[in-house]
Every structure is written in C-alpha cells, then in structure tokens.
Write an enzyme that holds these catalytic residues in place. Structure first.
Site, short mmCIF file in Angstrom:
data_model
loop_
_atom_site.label_atom_id
_atom_site.label_comp_id
_atom_site.label_asym_id
_atom_site.label_seq_id
_atom_site.Cartn_x
_atom_site.Cartn_y
_atom_site.Cartn_z
N SER A 127 7.58 -11.46 46.36
CA SER A 127 7.29 -10.10 46.83
C SER A 127 8.20 -9.05 46.19
CB SER A 127 7.49 -10.02 48.35
OG SER A 127 6.62 -10.91 48.99
N GLU A 360 4.21 -15.19 54.11
CA GLU A 360 3.35 -16.18 53.41
C GLU A 360 1.87 -15.80 53.53
OE1 GLU A 360 4.54 -20.19 53.23
OE2 GLU A 360 6.65 -19.70 53.37
#
Ligand code: COS
Length: 385
Positions: A127, A360
């Site tokens: 990310s 996730e």
C-alpha cells in the site's frame, strides 16, 4: 461425501495454538492494547511452536500442516490476542509467497529464517498514500543498475513495519501504467536507505505496529527480485487471496472471544434464568459465527487441496469480518455498562475487529472480486450464476 471434520493433525496444531493463546498471548493482551509496543516475546514463543510457518515445508522449518490447520491456529491465537495474531498472519503470508514464487536459493535463504523467527517477522509492503484499494496505482519505483536495483518511494500502513526483518516490496520497474510493469522485491530490514516511520495511533490492534516506510535510494542485488520482472502484481493478488483466509480466521477468533466473554457475563448475571433477549443475542451470534466458520474452512480446504479458492477466500473474509463486527457490536450493546470499560474483552474485540473489514482488501474490494466472478460465471455458464 462431505466431511466437515478437520483431520487429527489439524486439530493438534489448533491445540498448540490454543495453549499458546491461553498461556502467553491472553495474559499480555490487555497491557499490549493499553501501552502499545510490539509483542516480541510472544512472537518468539509462536516461532518456537513453528506457527510462523504453518503451511510451509518441513525441510524449510515449517510445519507442513496445511491451510485448514493454519486457519484453526489463527482463530485460536486471535482469541488470545488479535494484535499479535496479525503479525503471525502476515509473516505466514510472506513465507508462503517466498516459497511459492522464490528461486530455490531465495527459499533456502529466507523461509527457514521466517519460520524460526530469526527475521522476527516478515512484512508485506504494497500500500501507498495514493494506492490502497487501487494497488496498481503505486508510485514507488525500482531502477535497474549494473549492480542490481535501486528503490525510491514510500509505503504506508505496513503491519509489523517497526520490527520486521524482511519486507516484500512492490515497485514499478517498467514505464507501463497500471498493474503491468510492477515487480516484487525481497528487501532486508537492515538495508541502507530504508526509513521506518513511527507506529500509527490506531483504534484497535494497538499492539500491532503499523508504519510508513521510506525508500531513499535503497540498493538491492539482482537476486532480490521475487518472481518475474514486471509480473509482481499477480504475485500480490495471489498472496492476498491466501492472506484473506488468515484474516477471516482472525475475525472468527476475535468474535469468538467476545462471545465467550458475553456468555460468561450472562451466566454470572442471570444463572440458569437467562432472559429471552440475551438468549437471542447469544444464539444469533453463535449462528452467524458458525456460518462464517464454514465459509472460512471451506476456503482453506479449497486452497489446501489445490482447487481455485480466490472467490471462496473473498466470501470468507467478507462474511467473517462483517458478521464478526456485527456480533461484537451486538454483544457490546447487550452487556451495556459492563462492557464499556476501556480494555474490557468485548470493548477491545469491538475495536480490534473493525480493521478486518479494511486490511488485505476492504469489504468493498471483496465485493468487486466477487461480483466480477459472478458476471464471468453467468456469461460462461449460459445465464446461471
Ligand atoms: N490471482 C492471480 N492473478 C490475479 C488475481 C488473483 N486473485 N487478481 C488479479 N490478477 C491478475 C489479473 O489476471 C491481471 O493479470 P494480467 O496482467 O495478466 O492481465 C492483473 O492481476 C491485474 O488484474 P485486474 O485487472 O483485476 O486488476 P485491478 O487493478 O482491476 O484490481 C483489485 C482490482 C481491486 C481486485 C485489486 O487492486 C485489489 O485486490 N486491491 C486490493 C489490494 C489490497 O488488498 N490491499 C491490501 C494490502 S495488504 S493490507
């Protein structure tokens, strides 16, 4: 024939995790939530029990116990301490991704270290500030040089980023926009030029460190490339498919712990004469938990037996996290004042479980994955879903 019973071997791994959760994780959980920090001591015990490599080959230090055993173990650990458990989930995921996509040399070098806890834990650096759900929008770059690769950029929200000894880092290696042209790298935690930010102050999982990473001219050798150059995005997606089974299992454990606490409260408060509204809350919670457990164990079984499991993993995570959150919310309301105190197991579960709907892959991302699959199957199967 459908057999719903996990094997004796899987139950044995579950038993190991249950014991650790009760003896090591649970006693430390309240203080960890209150004071923050990183659960190094608990993770050492978890590594000794070989639960950092549940589904990894024995010759690389793993348990080779399979995915169902992994799911059962994660659920038990999360009953003890959800924050410690997410570090375990991510480290198992990193070990699996190295084992699956790594060269024999990369596997030999890193999997035993991850399994034994010598890397402390592994971390997953995907990310970025402008690339969360849209992971393909990442900007971190890796430039090829004569000696290997040079990484520049930044990552955000990296679980265990404060202490991890090994990172899988995704970076753009080609000029192609979007998901093509991204590669994965194995980056040691002590490499020059890697900056680790301060742990974020979070609502829940306060004993799991979540940090920003800064890559300022980080040099890694050629053999740090994990998998094929330019094909790193599918590596991340496949890793997350498996990771989602872990997070679903974690949510089951958190909600299961809250249900334990609420049941104890009902027994202490009402004895044999439990009022009907309490009966209903307990019954609904147990039923929803069981539905989520079946989806989760099915996804684990599909992965373990080599069948496609991406959709099953998304369904499991979506259901276990959302139903688990609803259960914690319901039980918090049911117990009222008794559960409002900071650090009460149900209050902590309510805060801890929220992020299982986010990391996730958010619930919305799971719905994207699932709806694409529904549309595809509908088209392929003559108008049936
Ligand atoms: N397994 C293997 N390959 C996969 C895959 C999977 N589950 N999902 C996608 N891919 C492959 C595709 O086949 C495609 O390959 P090609 O380049 O050969 O065409 C490539 O990856 C790109 O796939 P897609 O076009 O579906 O990419 P999108 O940008 O549309 O992806 C989602 C969309 C939302 C599904 C993706 O970005 C995602 O999962 N985001 C969430 C990320 C996440 O979970 N972040 C949390 C980080 S850890 S806390």
């Amino acid at each position: 024939m459908i057999d719903f019973a996990p094997s004796e071997a899987a139950r044995a791994v579950e038993g190991v995790a249950r014991k650790l959760a009760a003896e090591v994780l649970a006693p430390a959980a309240e203080a960890l939530d209150r004071d923050g920090g990183f659960p190094r001591v608990s993770l050492e015990e978890i590594a000794k029990a070989r639960l950092l490599a549940v589904n990894l080959p024995q010759e690389l230090g793993g348990r080779a116990a399979g995915v169902v055993a992994y799911s059962l173990a994660i659920t038990e650990l999360a009953r003890g301490c959800a924050a410690t458990t997410v570090a375990v989930c991510v480290s198992n995921m990193v070990a699996e991704v190295v084992n699956h996509f790594g060269t024999p040399a990369q596997r030999q070098l890193h999997v035993p270290q991850l399994a034994a806890g010598r890397h402390v834990v592994g971390a997953f650096a995907l990310s970025e500030a402008a690339a969360g759900s849209d992971a393909g929008a990442m900007r971190t770059r890796a430039r090829k040089t004569d000696r290997g690769w040079v990484l520049d950029g930044g990552k955000l929200w990296i679980t265990s980023g404060s202490d991890a000894g090994l990172f899988v880092v995704w970076a753009r290696t080609e000029d192609t926009p979007g998901t093509r042209g991204i590669s994965a790298f194995l980056v040691p935690g002590d490499v020059a030029g890697l900056g680790r930010g301060k742990p974020e102050h979070k609502l829940g999982l306060r004993g799991s460190t979540t940090v920003a990473l800064d890559f300022a001219g980080v040099e890694v050798p050629d053999d740090a490339l994990l998998g094929e150059r330019g094909r790193g995005f599918p590596v991340a997606m496949m890793a997350l498919d498996g990771g989602r089974i872990g997070i679903a299992s974690q949510a089951l454990g958190i909600a299961g712990g809250a249900l334990d606490a609420a049941t104890q409260w009902a027994r202490d408060r009402f004895g044999a004469d439990v009022p009907q509204h309490v009966q209903w809350a307990l019954a609904d919670s147990a039923t929803e938990l069981e539905a989520a457990r079946l989806l989760t164990l099915r996804a684990a079984w599909l992965k373990e037996t080599g069948r496609p499991f991406s959709q099953a993993a998304s369904m499991a995570k979506l259901t276990a996290s959302e139903r688990g959150f609803a259960i914690c919310d319901r039980l918090l309301a049911l117990m009222g004042e008794a559960a409002q105190r900071r650090g009460h197991p149900v209050e902590r579960a309510f805060r801890d479980i929220r992020v299982t709907m986010i990391y996730e892959g958010t619930s919305e991302v799971q719905r994207v994955v699932l709806s694409r699959d529904i549309m595809r199957r509908f088209a392929d199967d003559g108008g049936r879903t």
